[in-house]
Design a protein around this motif. Structure first.
Motif, PDB file in Angstrom:
ATOM      1  N   VAL A   1       0.839  -1.200   0.000  1.00 21.40           N
ATOM      2  CA  VAL A   1       0.000   0.000   0.000  1.00 21.40           C
ATOM      3  C   VAL A   1       0.873   1.249   0.000  1.00 21.40           C
ATOM      4  CG1 VAL A   1      -1.739   1.295   1.289  1.00 21.40           C
ATOM      5  CG2 VAL A   1      -1.872  -1.195   1.172  1.00 21.40           C
ATOM      6  N   GLY A   2       1.950   1.228   0.787  1.00 20.08           N
ATOM      7  CA  GLY A   2       2.835   2.381   0.859  1.00 20.08           C
ATOM      8  C   GLY A   2       3.505   2.697  -0.465  1.00 20.08           C
ATOM      9  N   MET A   3       3.765   1.647  -1.268  1.00 19.41           N
ATOM     10  CA  MET A   3       4.440   1.859  -2.558  1.00 19.41           C
ATOM     11  C   MET A   3       3.511   2.427  -3.625  1.00 19.41           C
ATOM     12  SD  MET A   3       7.091  -1.335  -3.029  1.00 19.41           S
ATOM     13  CE  MET A   3       5.926  -2.619  -2.616  1.00 19.41           C
ATOM     14  N   ALA A   4       2.220   2.117  -3.545  1.00 19.98           N
ATOM     15  CA  ALA A   4       1.301   2.584  -4.595  1.00 19.98           C
ATOM     16  C   ALA A   4      -0.085   2.835  -4.007  1.00 19.98           C
ATOM     17  CB  ALA A   4       1.230   1.566  -5.731  1.00 19.98           C
ATOM     18  N   PRO A   5      -0.230   3.829  -3.139  1.00 18.34           N
ATOM     19  CA  PRO A   5      -1.537   4.067  -2.509  1.00 18.34           C
ATOM     20  C   PRO A   5      -2.639   4.399  -3.509  1.00 18.34           C
ATOM     21  CG  PRO A   5       0.013   5.854  -2.022  1.00 18.34           C
ATOM     22  CD  PRO A   5       0.796   4.759  -2.648  1.00 18.34           C
ATOM     23  N   HIS A   6      -2.264   5.021  -4.646  1.00 21.18           N
ATOM     24  CA  HIS A   6      -3.274   5.387  -5.642  1.00 21.18           C
ATOM     25  C   HIS A   6      -3.956   4.156  -6.229  1.00 21.18           C
ATOM     26  CE1 HIS A   6       0.500   4.722  -7.819  1.00 21.18           C
ATOM     27  NE2 HIS A   6      -0.239   4.392  -8.863  1.00 21.18           N
ATOM     28  N   VAL A   7      -3.209   3.042  -6.378  1.00 22.98           N
ATOM     29  CA  VAL A   7      -3.791   1.803  -6.900  1.00 22.98           C
ATOM     30  C   VAL A   7      -4.883   1.301  -5.953  1.00 22.98           C
ATOM     31  CG1 VAL A   7      -3.337  -0.638  -7.384  1.00 22.98           C
ATOM     32  CG2 VAL A   7      -1.750   1.124  -8.204  1.00 22.98           C
ATOM     33  N   HIS A   8      -4.586   1.311  -4.675  1.00 18.19           N
ATOM     34  CA  HIS A   8      -5.533   0.778  -3.694  1.00 18.19           C
ATOM     35  C   HIS A   8      -6.677   1.753  -3.438  1.00 18.19           C
ATOM     36  CE1 HIS A   8      -2.793  -2.556  -2.967  1.00 18.19           C
ATOM     37  NE2 HIS A   8      -1.828  -1.650  -3.075  1.00 18.19           N
ATOM     38  N   ARG A   9      -6.428   3.035  -3.609  1.00 21.40           N
ATOM     39  CA  ARG A   9      -7.527   4.015  -3.504  1.00 21.40           C
ATOM     40  C   ARG A   9      -8.524   3.804  -4.638  1.00 21.40           C
ATOM     41  NH1 ARG A   9      -8.202   8.977  -0.916  1.00 21.40           N
ATOM     42  NH2 ARG A   9      -9.749  10.333  -1.918  1.00 21.40           N
ATOM     43  N   ARG A  10      -7.993   3.557  -5.848  1.00 23.91           N
ATOM     44  CA  ARG A  10      -8.868   3.310  -6.996  1.00 23.91           C
ATOM     45  C   ARG A  10      -9.701   2.053  -6.781  1.00 23.91           C
ATOM     46  NH1 ARG A  10      -5.203   2.733 -10.749  1.00 23.91           N
ATOM     47  NH2 ARG A  10      -4.876   4.967 -10.920  1.00 23.91           N
TER      48      ARG A  10
ATOM     49  N   ASP B   1       4.641   2.529  11.223  1.00 22.63           N
ATOM     50  CA  ASP B   1       6.054   2.171  11.148  1.00 22.63           C
ATOM     51  C   ASP B   1       6.881   3.203  10.389  1.00 22.63           C
ATOM     52  OD1 ASP B   1       5.793  -0.056  12.643  1.00 22.63           O
ATOM     53  OD2 ASP B   1       6.014  -1.506  11.025  1.00 22.63           O
ATOM     54  N   SER B   2       6.287   3.852   9.426  1.00 20.47           N
ATOM     55  CA  SER B   2       6.991   4.911   8.692  1.00 20.47           C
ATOM     56  C   SER B   2       5.959   5.890   8.169  1.00 20.47           C
ATOM     57  CB  SER B   2       7.785   4.330   7.511  1.00 20.47           C
ATOM     58  OG  SER B   2       6.906   3.881   6.491  1.00 20.47           O
ATOM     59  N   ARG B   3       6.411   7.087   7.873  1.00 14.87           N
ATOM     60  CA  ARG B   3       5.482   8.107   7.376  1.00 14.87           C
ATOM     61  C   ARG B   3       4.893   7.677   6.035  1.00 14.87           C
ATOM     62  NH1 ARG B   3       4.428  13.018   9.056  1.00 14.87           N
ATOM     63  NH2 ARG B   3       3.554  14.560   7.641  1.00 14.87           N
ATOM     64  N   THR B   4       5.704   6.996   5.209  1.00 11.84           N
ATOM     65  CA  THR B   4       5.224   6.531   3.908  1.00 11.84           C
ATOM     66  C   THR B   4       4.076   5.559   4.076  1.00 11.84           C
ATOM     67  OG1 THR B   4       7.438   6.790   2.987  1.00 11.84           O
ATOM     68  CG2 THR B   4       5.891   5.430   1.742  1.00 11.84           C
ATOM     69  N   TRP B   5       4.240   4.599   4.987  1.00  7.53           N
ATOM     70  CA  TRP B   5       3.196   3.608   5.204  1.00  7.53           C
ATOM     71  C   TRP B   5       1.934   4.262   5.749  1.00  7.53           C
ATOM     72  CZ3 TRP B   5       5.203  -1.719   7.367  1.00  7.53           C
ATOM     73  CH2 TRP B   5       6.139  -2.235   6.464  1.00  7.53           C
ATOM     74  N   GLY B   6       2.098   5.123   6.759  1.00  6.04           N
ATOM     75  CA  GLY B   6       0.937   5.771   7.360  1.00  6.04           C
ATOM     76  C   GLY B   6       0.185   6.637   6.377  1.00  6.04           C
ATOM     77  N   ASP B   7       0.917   7.469   5.646  1.00  8.05           N
ATOM     78  CA  ASP B   7       0.276   8.337   4.646  1.00  8.05           C
ATOM     79  C   ASP B   7      -0.364   7.508   3.546  1.00  8.05           C
ATOM     80  OD1 ASP B   7       1.120  10.483   6.100  1.00  8.05           O
ATOM     81  OD2 ASP B   7       2.794  11.009   4.777  1.00  8.05           O
ATOM     82  N   GLY B   8       0.311   6.425   3.151  1.00  7.59           N
ATOM     83  CA  GLY B   8      -0.223   5.569   2.096  1.00  7.59           C
ATOM     84  C   GLY B   8      -1.521   4.901   2.512  1.00  7.59           C
ATOM     85  N   VAL B   9      -1.555   4.359   3.728  1.00 10.63           N
ATOM     86  CA  VAL B   9      -2.771   3.705   4.232  1.00 10.63           C
ATOM     87  C   VAL B   9      -3.923   4.705   4.313  1.00 10.63           C
ATOM     88  CG1 VAL B   9      -3.785   2.707   6.333  1.00 10.63           C
ATOM     89  CG2 VAL B   9      -1.616   1.833   5.462  1.00 10.63           C
ATOM     90  N   LYS B  10      -3.613   5.908   4.796  1.00  9.99           N
ATOM     91  CA  LYS B  10      -4.658   6.919   4.921  1.00  9.99           C
ATOM     92  C   LYS B  10      -5.199   7.329   3.555  1.00  9.99           C
ATOM     93  CE  LYS B  10      -5.651  11.179   7.420  1.00  9.99           C
ATOM     94  NZ  LYS B  10      -5.122  12.244   8.302  1.00  9.99           N
ATOM     95  N   ALA B  11      -4.304   7.558   2.598  1.00 14.38           N
ATOM     96  CA  ALA B  11      -4.737   7.972   1.262  1.00 14.38           C
ATOM     97  C   ALA B  11      -5.509   6.863   0.557  1.00 14.38           C
ATOM     98  CB  ALA B  11      -3.525   8.376   0.431  1.00 14.38           C
ATOM     99  N   ALA B  12      -5.055   5.626   0.719  1.00 14.84           N
ATOM    100  CA  ALA B  12      -5.660   4.511  -0.003  1.00 14.84           C
ATOM    101  C   ALA B  12      -7.055   4.173   0.497  1.00 14.84           C
ATOM    102  CB  ALA B  12      -4.757   3.285   0.098  1.00 14.84           C
ATOM    103  N   PHE B  13      -7.276   4.287   1.811  1.00 15.05           N
ATOM    104  CA  PHE B  13      -8.506   3.709   2.368  1.00 15.05           C
ATOM    105  C   PHE B  13      -9.461   4.731   2.987  1.00 15.05           C
ATOM    106  CE2 PHE B  13      -5.276   0.219   2.754  1.00 15.05           C
ATOM    107  CZ  PHE B  13      -5.732  -0.475   1.643  1.00 15.05           C
TER     108      PHE B  13
END
Length: 575
Positions: free
Chosen positions: A112-121, A140-152
């Motif tokens: 999810v952290g690597m491609a949050p836009h894919v999971h948001r779509r 665990d990291s800002r990337t993971w947290g931001d990615g999870v938030k953006a995706a879901f």
């Protein structure tokens, strides 16, 4: 072609805490729900039942599970398939969408952290329930947290699960509600909670017996100075860390002696109760993991399974070990959280990781019970910080933002790097060189209390504790430990009396007790008073010890000072 909806009538019966939490979830009907339950309590079954309910009533059309590791993706997909929910564990970010014959997919936080836009779509395409397994990993990291938030954020429902809702840093966990506590700090709030103490009372998890080993250690600093210290004795944080690592050195005597004791304990459990019982050694890095495996092979005559995160077949090795009857598994991180191997009954905490989060995750591998009366045994270095964590097994923690962090002088960041690269042990060697270490049983910790007066490795006194039956109720564990301690003290008195009879009769003052002997005597007296109070009131031993700590302050009795023990004795005598 769309998959058929799961059939609710085919689900296994829910435990009491699961039913209560399910009712609250369905009544609440909110977007976010945080369930905190101790490892082994059945978080997966609970989450899948919610997923089935929402799929059947049309609240959601799809399910996405986010797990910490690749191995857990497979574990989730298999558990879901057994109840008629089909999840794609092989989904990759490049796939963009799940196949139409799946209810959804299982992904990792890293994905999810690597491609949050894919999971948001994907989340926006169909009404989706997102199950965030071990949600604290989203911090665990800002990337993971931001990615999870953006995706879901677009998800219709988000169900967060964790057995350890606390972190050692300041990273807020996405989709977790924080409220101000009495100290004015932001603290995480759960919607449903089922702690280790509750699960132990219900017979859902095993009681854990901690066997703490001390011993003499010697090492050479990078300045060329040779130092010696007894593991577990009061000393500076730097010396504690170096003595600890010296004990864990596979070339010394401490680890072989502790591994031999742990294997003896495993044999007892296999012979009396759990015939397929397995053991797990948790190592600091990959090099020492391989060395521990060689030691175990010498001790047992059987090759141990080694699981390293870099191995492509790591998940397969875990599955094979879980389904078999091999004695020992050695791992760095792959088995530290979430992985379900119910037959694990003996553990060796051979790592310098010191955070409450990591310790709780590691001990969680041993608490899963399959039938009434199973016990777990964990061997660990007699280090004050670890003894405190072992004594506080039943304490539930929340994630608090802004709280002062207590430095323990131990290199958790170095351990993190050790999990990722092979040369981490070289970094350790630049700081000091381990020379020698010997092991002896220092104390046994159970239900917040400390038992025993110390025993050399390989002696009958040690065997008395290693020989505890593998099938015991929590009450029987306490009774037997008290009995072992009384027998040990009686034997010591007989030996001293025999020595006095053999010595010339000269008037002499009794030798004053050493500080160590005074602590043992006071610990024994405190345990006796706590046991008496338990029989009068019915309160669990752990709660009585916790109340004494609240009233008097200080750490658990396993690491309390002489003065603190004396104060607690005076306090309980006044009850």
């Amino acid at each position: 072609m769309s998959p058929t909806a799961p059939v609710l009538e085919t689900f296994p019966p829910l435990r009491a805490w699961q039913r209560k939490a399910l009712v609250k979830y369905l009544r609440q009907g909110s977007e976010d729900f945080l369930a905190v339950a101790t490892p082994g309590a059945g978080k997966t079954t609970f989450a899948l039942r919610i997923a089935a309910e929402l799929l059947v009533d049309g609240t959601v059309e799809a399910v996405t599970v986010v797990a910490p590791t690749e191995h857990l993706k497979t574990q989730w997909a298999q558990a879901a398939a057994r109840v008629g929910i089909h999840l794609d564990a092989a989904f990759r970010n490049a796939d963009l969408h799940s196949a139409s014959d799946f209810h959804g997919a299982v992904v990792t936080y890293a994905q999810v952290g690597m491609a949050p836009h894919v999971h948001r779509r994907r989340t926006m395409t169909r009404r989706t329930l997102v199950i965030l397994d071990e949600i604290h990993h989203a911090g665990d990291s800002r990337t993971w947290g931001d990615g999870v938030k953006a995706a879901f954020e677009p998800a219709v429902r988000r169900l967060a699960l964790t057995g350890t809702p606390f972190r050692s840093d300041e990273n807020p966990i996405p989709f977790v509600l924080y409220e101000r506590n009495d100290a004015g700090l932001q603290q995480s709030r759960s919607d449903a909670s089922y702690g280790y103490a509750d699960a132990l009372r219900d017979g859902v998890v095993r009681p854990v017996i901690f066997l703490a080993y001390s011993g003499e250690t010697r090492w050479r600093t990078n300045a060329g100075d040779e130092l010696a210290a007894r593991l577990g004795e009061p000393m500076t944080q730097d010396l504690v860390a170096q003595a600890w690592r010296t004990a864990l050195d596979p070339a010394g005597d401490w680890m072989p002696q502790v591994l031999r004791a742990a294997d003896n304990r495993l044999s007892v459990i296999r012979k009396h109760g759990i015939t397929d019982a397995g053991g797990l050694v948790i190592a600091s890095d990959q090099q020492t993991a391989r060395s521990y495996a060689k030691l175990l092979e010498k001790i047992t005559g059987e090759r141990a399974t080694v699981v390293l995160s870099d191995d492509v077949d790591a998940s397969k090795r875990i599955a094979t070990f879980s389904a078999g009857d091999q004695r020992w598994l050695v791992a760095v991180r792959m088995v530290s959280e979430g992985v379900d191997i119910p037959r694990l009954s003996v553990g060796v905490y051979a790592t310098s990781a010191s955070t409450p989060l990591y310790f709780a995750q590691a001990i969680g591998r041993f608490v899963r019970a399959r039938k009434q009366g199973e016990t777990a045994s964990v061997f660990l270095p007699s280090v004050p910080h670890l003894l405190g964590l072992a004594s506080e097994m039943e304490v539930q923690r929340d994630h608090v933002l802004g709280a002062p962090k207590e430095k323990d002088g131990l290199d958790d960041e170095l351990l993190e790097r050790a999990n990722k690269k092979e040369d981490a042990s070289g970094e350790l060697e630049k700081r000091f060189q381990a020379l020698s270490a010997s092991a002896e049983l220092d104390q046994v910790i159970y239900d917040g209390a400390s038992f025993g007066t110390g025993a050399q490795a390989g002696t009958p006194e040690e065997e008395e504790y290693l020989g505890l039956p593998g099938l015991l109720s929590p009450e029987q564990v306490t009774t037997l430990l008290n009995k072992r301690q009384a027998e040990q003290l009686a034997a010591q008195k007989r030996r001293k009396a025999a020595q006095r009879d053999d010595e010339p009769k000269v008037p002499a003052q009794a030798a004053p007790l050493t500080a160590g002997e005074r602590r043992v005597t006071l610990r024994r007296k405190l345990n006796t008073l706590v046991a008496a109070h338990h029989h009068r009131t019915g309160l669990p031993h752990g709660k009585i010890h916790a109340e004494l700590r609240r009233l008097c302050g200080g750490p658990p009795s396993a690491q309390a000072t002489i003065e603190q023990l004396e104060e607690r004795i005076a306090t309980i005598q006044s009850f």
